[in-house]
Scaffold this motif. Structure first.
Motif, PDB file in Angstrom:
ATOM      1  N   UNK A 100     -12.257   7.409  -2.906  1.00  0.00           N
ATOM      2  CA  UNK A 100     -11.753   8.723  -3.290  1.00  0.00           C
ATOM      3  C   UNK A 100     -10.357   8.942  -2.727  1.00  0.00           C
ATOM      4  N   UNK A 101     -10.140   8.472  -1.500  1.00  0.00           N
ATOM      5  CA  UNK A 101      -8.811   8.593  -0.886  1.00  0.00           C
ATOM      6  C   UNK A 101      -7.777   7.823  -1.694  1.00  0.00           C
ATOM      7  N   UNK A 102      -8.136   6.620  -2.127  1.00  0.00           N
ATOM      8  CA  UNK A 102      -7.204   5.813  -2.910  1.00  0.00           C
ATOM      9  C   UNK A 102      -6.916   6.465  -4.267  1.00  0.00           C
ATOM     10  N   UNK A 103      -7.941   7.039  -4.875  1.00  0.00           N
ATOM     11  CA  UNK A 103      -7.735   7.743  -6.142  1.00  0.00           C
ATOM     12  C   UNK A 103      -6.780   8.917  -5.951  1.00  0.00           C
ATOM     13  N   UNK A 104      -6.948   9.634  -4.842  1.00  0.00           N
ATOM     14  CA  UNK A 104      -6.070  10.764  -4.554  1.00  0.00           C
ATOM     15  C   UNK A 104      -4.635  10.303  -4.333  1.00  0.00           C
ATOM     16  N   UNK A 105      -4.433   9.185  -3.622  1.00  0.00           N
ATOM     17  CA  UNK A 105      -3.087   8.692  -3.348  1.00  0.00           C
ATOM     18  C   UNK A 105      -2.346   8.356  -4.636  1.00  0.00           C
ATOM     19  N   UNK A 106      -3.047   7.809  -5.616  1.00  0.00           N
ATOM     20  CA  UNK A 106      -2.412   7.546  -6.904  1.00  0.00           C
ATOM     21  C   UNK A 106      -2.119   8.854  -7.633  1.00  0.00           C
ATOM     22  N   UNK A 107      -3.064   9.762  -7.589  1.00  0.00           N
ATOM     23  CA  UNK A 107      -2.858  11.070  -8.205  1.00  0.00           C
ATOM     24  C   UNK A 107      -1.663  11.788  -7.592  1.00  0.00           C
ATOM     25  N   UNK A 108      -1.529  11.740  -6.271  1.00  0.00           N
ATOM     26  CA  UNK A 108      -0.475  12.475  -5.574  1.00  0.00           C
ATOM     27  C   UNK A 108       0.910  11.994  -5.972  1.00  0.00           C
ATOM     28  N   UNK A 109       1.016  10.749  -6.426  1.00  0.00           N
ATOM     29  CA  UNK A 109       2.303  10.203  -6.854  1.00  0.00           C
ATOM     30  C   UNK A 109       2.453  10.185  -8.374  1.00  0.00           C
ATOM     31  N   UNK A 110       1.529  10.855  -9.073  1.00  0.00           N
ATOM     32  CA  UNK A 110       1.593  10.966 -10.522  1.00  0.00           C
ATOM     33  C   UNK A 110       2.215  12.305 -10.917  1.00  0.00           C
ATOM     34  N   UNK A 111       2.408  12.506 -12.217  1.00  0.00           N
ATOM     35  CA  UNK A 111       3.003  13.758 -12.688  1.00  0.00           C
ATOM     36  C   UNK A 111       2.163  14.959 -12.283  1.00  0.00           C
ATOM     37  N   UNK A 112       0.840  14.878 -12.455  1.00  0.00           N
ATOM     38  CA  UNK A 112      -0.025  16.005 -12.096  1.00  0.00           C
ATOM     39  C   UNK A 112       0.035  16.302 -10.602  1.00  0.00           C
ATOM     40  N   UNK A 113       0.005  15.247  -9.789  1.00  0.00           N
ATOM     41  CA  UNK A 113       0.045  15.446  -8.345  1.00  0.00           C
ATOM     42  C   UNK A 113       1.376  16.001  -7.877  1.00  0.00           C
ATOM     43  N   UNK A 114       2.457  15.483  -8.436  1.00  0.00           N
ATOM     44  CA  UNK A 114       3.794  15.950  -8.064  1.00  0.00           C
ATOM     45  C   UNK A 114       3.988  17.398  -8.500  1.00  0.00           C
ATOM     46  N   UNK A 115       3.497  17.732  -9.681  1.00  0.00           N
ATOM     47  CA  UNK A 115       3.609  19.116 -10.154  1.00  0.00           C
ATOM     48  C   UNK A 115       2.858  20.057  -9.224  1.00  0.00           C
ATOM     49  N   UNK A 116       1.657  19.661  -8.806  1.00  0.00           N
ATOM     50  CA  UNK A 116       0.888  20.484  -7.870  1.00  0.00           C
ATOM     51  C   UNK A 116       1.583  20.587  -6.525  1.00  0.00           C
ATOM     52  N   UNK A 117       2.098  19.461  -6.021  1.00  0.00           N
ATOM     53  CA  UNK A 117       2.744  19.464  -4.708  1.00  0.00           C
ATOM     54  C   UNK A 117       4.087  20.155  -4.692  1.00  0.00           C
ATOM     55  N   UNK A 118       4.701  20.313  -5.846  1.00  0.00           N
ATOM     56  CA  UNK A 118       5.989  21.002  -5.909  1.00  0.00           C
ATOM     57  C   UNK A 118       5.819  22.418  -6.460  1.00  0.00           C
ATOM     58  N   UNK A 119       5.597  22.540  -7.769  1.00  0.00           N
ATOM     59  CA  UNK A 119       5.487  23.869  -8.371  1.00  0.00           C
ATOM     60  C   UNK A 119       4.306  24.657  -7.828  1.00  0.00           C
ATOM     61  N   UNK A 120       3.199  23.958  -7.593  1.00  0.00           N
ATOM     62  CA  UNK A 120       2.015  24.630  -7.077  1.00  0.00           C
ATOM     63  C   UNK A 120       0.905  24.709  -8.100  1.00  0.00           C
ATOM     64  N   UNK A 121       0.151  25.782  -8.083  1.00  0.00           N
ATOM     65  CA  UNK A 121      -1.074  25.928  -8.859  1.00  0.00           C
ATOM     66  C   UNK A 121      -0.772  26.602 -10.194  1.00  0.00           C
TER      67      UNK A 121
END
Length: 474
Positions: free
Chosen positions: A348-369
């Motif tokens: 699950x951690x590895x899946x999250x790490x890929x997500x965090x560097x994807x468009x969806x993850x970056x959008x969440x980490x920058x723009x937010x919710x």
């Protein structure tokens, strides 16, 4: 961030790791039964427990919304814990006690090396190399991974964001008003700072401006560059040296003392926190500060929101060139995720790490919710009032992934500041003894800069204490 380290903590951590290794099954989403190793046929449990200093919602309520958004986007049931204070001590306590987290955010390469040496961190080399996302140089440039590799070339962490650097930040509108050129040498810096003090750049008819303010020793690299001096440790012929404790630093400390004596330097620089320093810059009290690239844009944006007609313009400038023409700038230690050795949900951690560097993850980490920080319709993004307040930073103000473009322009001045970082900035070397060494360096450097102690005496005492504590080898 300041971190404490020592033999006792390392011993406790190593001991507890042995205990946790003997008492746990080694973690991981294996789908195996607890005893006997039989395959239960169950799918890996998609749960994560994360410890973070910067990632997530700005309030407890928004953190719940942030966790729900991750589940919506990934299917992973996430709990993010963000301690209100003493984050570094919390990390040490967690790793030392064997308490189980799946991901921990760090920003200290020295600590990463320490934890790797103690066997506390999962080797992610095969995962990164086998990941079509993380191995893509357009997602993370190949050379950047060198920051996270150990001496054997193994990767034990994954970036949380692109980390920028620090530099002198000047009131460009003051430069223009006083018909001054951007300074490139230390003497040119002096002339500009002197003019900011003496020539009434804010136009209020009062002698109430300073040329320069810092928050203590943070971050004077832009000026020490003139003498070719880099902060923290520099290895020379296999020996630990600290350039700020060398004889070459004496004339630089004298230069600062001259600024203080002539009233060019904000007299409270020794006791300022960064908030006070920023406030001086934003309220027309000082013409130059030393801070992060991202704040160039934030300074400009804050003033523009207060007054749409303002002439205020912050601009990043390169460090003073040394005798050989070289420019030394500081790049911040990268922020990164580690997977503890005892993590229960590695897949699950590895899946999250890929997500965090994807468009969806970056959008969440920058723009937010979505529908909280921003709305989207037909590819058009609009920040809500809450989103504007959060400044497009939920842990990822900037990122590596070239395939992901921000729907909003960068704040004014940020892009030019980041270009300076890419051209000139390098990481500093923080060896295990640095937290203790830094206290000694700061103590005497500030005394010399403020004129409290002659620079030569301060450097001599600094070096004596560093040698006595076995913190340098020269």
């Amino acid at each position: 961030m300041k971190r404490k380290s020592g033999i006792l903590m390392a011993t406790l951590l190593a001991g507890s790791l042995l205990v946790s290794a003997c008492s746990s099954s080694g973690g991981g989403d294996t789908g195996k039964a607890a005893e006997g190793g039989a395959d239960t046929g169950k799918q890996p449990e998609m749960k994560l427990r994360i410890l973070s200093a910067n990632v997530g919602g700005k309030t407890p309520d928004e953190m719940k919304q942030f966790e729900a958004e991750i589940k919506r986007l990934t299917g992973i049931d996430v709990t993010i814990e963000k301690p209100a204070s003493d984050y570094d001590q919390k990390v040490l306590t967690v790793l030392g006690s064997g308490e189980k987290y799946d991901l921990i955010e760090l920003s200290d390469l020295g600590k990463l090396d320490q934890f790797v040496g103690q066997g506390a961190v999962t080797d992610l080399s095969d995962f990164v190399k086998g990941s079509s996302t993380l191995s893509d140089p357009k997602v993370i440039p190949t050379a950047e991974w060198d920051q996270l590799k150990d001496k054997d070339g193994k990767i034990h962490a994954v970036f949380t964001k692109f980390q920028g650097g620090t530099m002198p930040i000047v009131r460009k509108d003051w430069l223009d008003k006083l018909h001054l050129q951007e300074p490139k040498t230390l003497d040119e810096y002096y002339q500009v700072l002197k003019a900011f003090k003496e020539q009434d750049p804010d136009g209020n008819g009062k002698n109430d401006t300073y040329g320069l303010s810092t928050s203590g020793l943070y971050d004077i690299q832009g000026f020490m560059s003139a003498a070719g001096l880099k902060y923290r440790y520099v290895m020379k012929d296999g020996k630990r040296t600290i350039p700020y404790a060398s004889d070459e630093a004496i004339p630089m400390y004298e230069w600062f003392a001259k600024l203080v004596k002539e009233g060019i330097m904000d007299p409270n620089f020794v006791t300022n926190d960064t908030g006070k320093m920023r406030n001086l810059f934003l309220t027309d009290r000082v013409g130059m500060v030393t801070y992060w690239d991202a704040w160039v844009g934030m300074f400009n944006n804050l003033r523009k929101e207060q007054d749409p007609n303002t002439t205020f313009q912050a601009e990043a400038i390169a460090s003073a060139a040394g005798p050989d023409g070289n420019i030394l700038m500081r790049r911040g230690d990268p922020d990164f995720w580690i997977v503890p050795q005892n993590a229960p949900h590695v897949e699950a951690a590895e899946k999250f790490l890929e997500f965090w560097n994807s468009k969806d993850g970056i959008t969440l980490g920058s723009l937010g919710i979505k529908d909280v920080d921003y709305t989207e319709s037909g590819g058009q993004y609009t920040l809500t009032a809450e989103g504007k307040e959060h400044n497009m930073d939920h842990g990822v103000p900037f990122w590596y992934n070239e395939n992901v473009k921000s729907p909003f322009d960068k704040l004014p001045g940020v892009e030019a500041a980041q270009e300076l970082v890419k051209q000139h900035a390098t990481l500093e070397l923080a060896l295990p003894g640095w937290p203790d060494a830094e206290k000694i360096v700061q103590n005497y450097a500030l005394k010399a800069m403020s004129g409290e102690m002659p620079a030569a005496d301060a450097v001599k005492k600094m070096r004596e204490e560093l040698k006595s504590a076995n913190l340098i080898d020269e």
